[in-house]
Design an enzyme around this catalytic site. Structure first.
Site, PDB file in Angstrom:
ATOM      1  N   SER A 188      -8.941 -17.898  43.404  1.00 26.84           N
ATOM      2  CA  SER A 188      -7.948 -17.233  44.255  1.00 26.84           C
ATOM      3  C   SER A 188      -7.447 -18.200  45.336  1.00 26.84           C
ATOM      4  O   SER A 188      -8.083 -19.215  45.631  1.00 26.84           O
ATOM      5  CB  SER A 188      -8.546 -15.991  44.903  1.00 26.84           C
ATOM      6  OG  SER A 188      -8.921 -15.061  43.909  1.00 26.84           O
ATOM      7  N   HIS A 220      -9.164 -15.796  50.194  1.00 25.12           N
ATOM      8  CA  HIS A 220     -10.582 -15.978  50.538  1.00 25.12           C
ATOM      9  C   HIS A 220     -10.788 -15.790  52.050  1.00 25.12           C
ATOM     10  O   HIS A 220     -11.771 -15.187  52.482  1.00 25.12           O
ATOM     11  CB  HIS A 220     -11.050 -17.369  50.105  1.00 25.12           C
ATOM     12  CG  HIS A 220     -11.207 -17.512  48.619  1.00 25.12           C
ATOM     13  ND1 HIS A 220     -10.923 -18.673  47.943  1.00 25.12           N
ATOM     14  CD2 HIS A 220     -11.615 -16.622  47.676  1.00 25.12           C
ATOM     15  CE1 HIS A 220     -11.168 -18.499  46.648  1.00 25.12           C
ATOM     16  NE2 HIS A 220     -11.570 -17.262  46.459  1.00 25.12           N
ATOM     17  N   GLU A 276     -20.401 -12.541  37.403  1.00 26.43           N
ATOM     18  CA  GLU A 276     -19.241 -13.031  36.633  1.00 26.43           C
ATOM     19  C   GLU A 276     -19.537 -12.758  35.156  1.00 26.43           C
ATOM     20  O   GLU A 276     -20.653 -12.997  34.708  1.00 26.43           O
ATOM     21  CB  GLU A 276     -19.080 -14.546  36.909  1.00 26.43           C
ATOM     22  CG  GLU A 276     -18.134 -15.288  36.016  1.00 26.43           C
ATOM     23  CD  GLU A 276     -16.711 -14.739  36.029  1.00 26.43           C
ATOM     24  OE1 GLU A 276     -16.100 -14.592  37.087  1.00 26.43           O
ATOM     25  OE2 GLU A 276     -16.216 -14.443  34.911  1.00 26.43           O
TER      26      GLU A 276
HETATM   27  C1  LIG Z   1      -8.848 -14.123  40.101  1.00 24.14           C
HETATM   28  S1  LIG Z   1     -10.394 -14.658  39.441  1.00 24.14           S
HETATM   29  C2  LIG Z   1     -11.217 -14.950  40.999  1.00 24.14           C
HETATM   30  C3  LIG Z   1     -12.474 -15.696  40.857  1.00 24.14           C
HETATM   31  C4  LIG Z   1     -13.212 -16.040  42.145  1.00 24.14           C
HETATM   32  N1  LIG Z   1     -13.199 -15.013  43.150  1.00 24.14           N
HETATM   33  C5  LIG Z   1     -12.670 -17.334  42.699  1.00 24.14           C
HETATM   34  O1  LIG Z   1     -11.836 -17.293  43.602  1.00 24.14           O
HETATM   35  O2  LIG Z   1     -13.054 -18.377  42.163  1.00 24.14           O
HETATM   36  C6  LIG Z   1     -11.134 -13.145  38.844  1.00 24.14           C
HETATM   37  C7  LIG Z   1     -12.514 -13.309  38.230  1.00 24.14           C
HETATM   38  O3  LIG Z   1     -13.006 -12.045  37.814  1.00 24.14           O
HETATM   39  C8  LIG Z   1     -13.735 -12.211  36.606  1.00 24.14           C
HETATM   40  N2  LIG Z   1     -13.866 -10.908  35.943  1.00 24.14           N
HETATM   41  C9  LIG Z   1     -12.893 -10.158  35.346  1.00 24.14           C
HETATM   42  N3  LIG Z   1     -13.416  -9.024  34.854  1.00 24.14           N
HETATM   43  C10 LIG Z   1     -14.751  -9.051  35.151  1.00 24.14           C
HETATM   44  C11 LIG Z   1     -15.826  -8.150  34.906  1.00 24.14           C
HETATM   45  N4  LIG Z   1     -15.660  -6.999  34.228  1.00 24.14           N
HETATM   46  N5  LIG Z   1     -17.059  -8.485  35.370  1.00 24.14           N
HETATM   47  C12 LIG Z   1     -17.262  -9.664  36.033  1.00 24.14           C
HETATM   48  N6  LIG Z   1     -16.286 -10.550  36.275  1.00 24.14           N
HETATM   49  C13 LIG Z   1     -15.040 -10.244  35.853  1.00 24.14           C
HETATM   50  C14 LIG Z   1     -12.893 -13.235  35.850  1.00 24.14           C
HETATM   51  O4  LIG Z   1     -13.600 -13.853  34.785  1.00 24.14           O
HETATM   52  C15 LIG Z   1     -12.531 -14.193  36.983  1.00 24.14           C
HETATM   53  O5  LIG Z   1     -13.517 -15.188  37.147  1.00 24.14           O
END
Ligand SMILES: C[S@@+](CC[C@H](N)C(=O)[O-])C[C@H]1O[C@@H](n2cnc3c(N)ncnc32)[C@H](O)[C@@H]1O
Length: 226
Positions: A60, A65, A115
């Protein structure tokens, strides 16, 4: 967005977020200065924009953040349990760890990133270790592989929960894992539709109040692709 910017380095990026009023507190700035995005974001780490990290997802944007840390900061205390759903790169999980540790070391502190993509669990652990291996070496930080929509009951209740992808509707299971006095922030709404960052506060009697913070655009929480 008015504050979109590029820093010459991590400290410069955080300085700009402070100058634009996105970061309001010294403690949030310090946690983000200590957590250099270069360990988590291979491309354009100091640009205030989401960047691809593999697995079809992005880290993001820094301002999101920063907002997350600002909205949750009063709940990030030594001894707190914190859940970061969709922890992806591991960046925000590291910021939570550093924010709390700077307030005081406490053996009860637990920062849990969850994750669902196996490759991102491995990537985030490698990122965190390249940043500072003592985070994962301590039993205060854990990265769990699993469906974050169900939370992580083993370490509930949580004083603070952050969700990095959008829930289609009120995330009841996560609210159930919130401690009395705790706060959850989560984007809610359909993919590509009208989404809001929503804050759920649970009071000391377990009563929950929802506040809409701002309109946002997030990818959805999903099932794993098979
Ligand atoms: C927009 S990204 C943000 C990642 C993190 N907050 C970062 O900034 O690095 C959304 C994250 O949610 C994860 N995600 C989506 N659905 C999920 C689920 N059901 N359970 C766990 N993680 C999930 C995705 O794989 C991805 O890594």
């Amino acid at each position: 967005m008015a504050w979109r910017s590029v820093g010459a380095n991590n400290a410069d990026l955080i300085r700009q977020l402070r100058d634009y009023g996105v970061i309001a507190s010294e403690a949030v700035a310090n946690a983000m200065i200590a957590t250099d995005r270069k360990h988590y974001c291979p491309r354009n780490p100091y640009m205030d924009a989401p960047q691809p990290i593999g697995g079809g997802v992005t880290i993001s944007a820094p301002h999101m953040h920063a907002f997350a840390l600002e909205y949750l900061r009063d709940h990030l205390k030594p001894g707190a349990h914190v859940l970061d759903v969709g922890s992806g790169s591991g960046y925000l999980t590291a910021c939570f760890y550093r924010y709390i540790n700077a307030k005081g070391e406490n053996a009860n502190t637990r920062i849990v990133g969850i994750e669902h993509q196996h490759s991102l669990v491995a990537l985030s652990k490698s990122n965190l270790n390249s940043d500072d291996a003592s985070m994962l070496d301590s039993d205060r930080m854990l990265i769990i592989e699993g469906d974050g929509r169900k939370g992580h009951a083993a370490l509930a209740p949580y004083d603070a929960i952050h969700v990095g992808a959008a829930a289609p509707e009120t995330p009841t299971e996560l609210i159930n894992q919130l401690a009395n006095g705790g706060r959850l922030i989560v984007p809610v709404g359909p993919e590509g539709g009208s989404q809001y960052m929503q804050q759920y506060d649970k009071d000391e009697n377990g009563k929950v109040q929802m506040t809409r913070l701002m309109g946002v655009m997030y990818v959805p929480l999903t099932d794993l692709r098979s």
